[in-house]
Design a protein around this motif. Structure first.
Motif: not given
Length: 411
Positions: A287-300, A350-354, A356-366
């Motif tokens: 969670e700390e890595v996802l917070r400080v250095n996420p691959t998803t730099r922004w959501v649009t 908010f690396t997985f968004g938030g 209704k568009h929060q990432c559907i695959g986040q549990h598997i990814a984590k």
């Protein structure tokens, strides 16, 4: 336009000065001093593609603002891509859909990505991680992307979907190419991106037919049984598009995020040693890595109507980038913003968004990334860069193309 403490600023609303960033500039860096200074001065900035929201509170609020819709649908057109295989697939996949269509497809796909399924898969992910770490730990130096991150991410995806792992290199290569579409350089790469989409289409159509004829206990078979002409089922096109999205998103983001995790821990070796000493900290470490250095730099997002927020007028059609990376180190939300895997009760990132568009695959990814990090930490120490690294542009999604490292086998 004037200059505020070395930052380019443009005035766009009465009495409101905003920093300005050219986010298409190859030198733009989300973790730069310029972005930090801008966040100190303003919660919002102007960019060459609309606005950028910099702070945690405002990002969280706007992720759930009903005046904004998923804005990634316009990404190809903003960069001169108006047709082709990628354009057609992108315009119809779950990432960019809205309204009842989005709700229905997400509901049908949800069981494939449940927390229960993620927990069930962890044992298989551990077997994979053990195998890959055993193959590299005696070497002392590796190219992390090709030797670990890419094969782990793609083979874990094959495990999740019930695919023979022999397909991993084919999937990885095509997903890697499609990932170029998330860069500001999409128009320069569109021909090979379209080819990669076509090849995954062909692969998925064959896979679907095989599962129709010989269903097994896996995600693809489950989804195939939900596919029909019934209005409450996945249409053949929706099924194909969803599986292509899984093959792309499940590999690309995990591979990138593992590389970013290693980069983060190279810069913070004391945190790596904490994880090695106490593997129960792995979920917090991730969670700390996802917070400080996420691959998803922004959501649009895109404004679907005119609205006012915090003194700024957003016109219908305006693009709004919510800077998840910047919000994750906002000192108003995180008074101690540096990575600390011992820290409890952090606010949500908010690396997985938030919304209704929060990432559907986040549990598997984590699930798969936590297994990978704990296994790596148990096996290696003193990780350092070992030559020239190469990175994707620091735009919507980023990660290492090449990350050579050296390390000491942990005794």
């Amino acid at each position: 336009m004037n200059v505020l403490r070395g930052i380019s600023v443009t005035q766009v609303s009465p009495g409101i000065d905003m920093p300005y960033f050219n986010i298409a500039d190859p030198s733009f860096a989300m973790q730069s001093e310029a972005v930090r200074r801008a966040r100190d001065e303003s919660w919002i900035a102007k960019t060459n593609y609309g606005y950028a929201v910099l702070r945690h509170a405002e990002v969280g609020t706007l992720l759930r603002n009903t005046s904004l819709s998923q804005g990634s649908a316009q990404w190809p057109e903003h960069h001169g891509v108006h047709s082709g295989s990628f354009y057609q697939w992108w315009s119809k996949n779950l990432l960019v859909l809205e309204g009842t269509e989005h709700t229905r497809i997400r509901r049908l796909l949800n069981p494939a990505f449940s927390p229960a399924r993620a927990r069930k898969l962890k044992a298989d992910f551990q077997v994979l991680a053990n195998e890959l770490v055993a193959s590299i730990v005696e070497r002392g130096s590796i190219e992390f992307v090709n030797d670990f991150a890419a094969p782990f991410a793609t083979r874990a995806l094959c495990i999740m979907l019930g695919l023979p792992e022999e397909h991993w290199q084919f999937i990885a290569d095509r997903a890697d190419t499609i990932g170029l579409a998330l860069s500001v350089n999409i128009n320069e790469e569109i021909q090979q991106i379209d080819t990669a989409v076509d090849e995954l289409y062909e692969f998925v159509e064959t896979l679907i037919q095989e599962r129709r004829e010989n269903p097994v206990d896996d995600v693809i078979s489950t989804l195939v049984t939900k596919s029909s002409t019934d209005s409450d089922s996945l249409s053949p096109e929706e099924l194909r598009n969803a599986i292509v999205l899984m093959l792309f998103g499940g590999m690309d983001t995990t591979r990138n995020q593992l590389g970013l995790a290693i980069q983060t821990f190279m810069h913070n070796p004391q945190e790596w040693e904490k994880l090695a000493a106490d593997p129960t900290l792995v979920d917090r470490a991730l969670e700390e890595v996802l917070r400080v250095n996420p691959t998803t730099r922004w959501v649009t997002r895109e404004a679907v109507e005119d609205f006012e927020f915090n003194g700024v007028h957003f016109e219908k059609g305006t693009t709004v980038h919510l800077f998840t990376a910047s919000s994750g180190t906002d000192i108003e939300a995180f008074p101690n913003p540096e990575i600390d895997i011992s820290e409890k009760d952090r606010k949500a990132h908010f690396t997985f968004g938030g919304g209704k568009h929060q990432c559907i695959g986040q549990h598997i990814a984590k699930a798969d990334m936590s297994v990978a990090l704990a296994t790596l930490a148990a096996a290696m120490t003193d990780i350092q860069l070992d030559g020239a690294d190469e990175w994707l542009p620091d735009s919507g999604n980023t990660g290492p193309v090449r990350l050579p490292i050296r390390f000491t086998k942990r005794s």
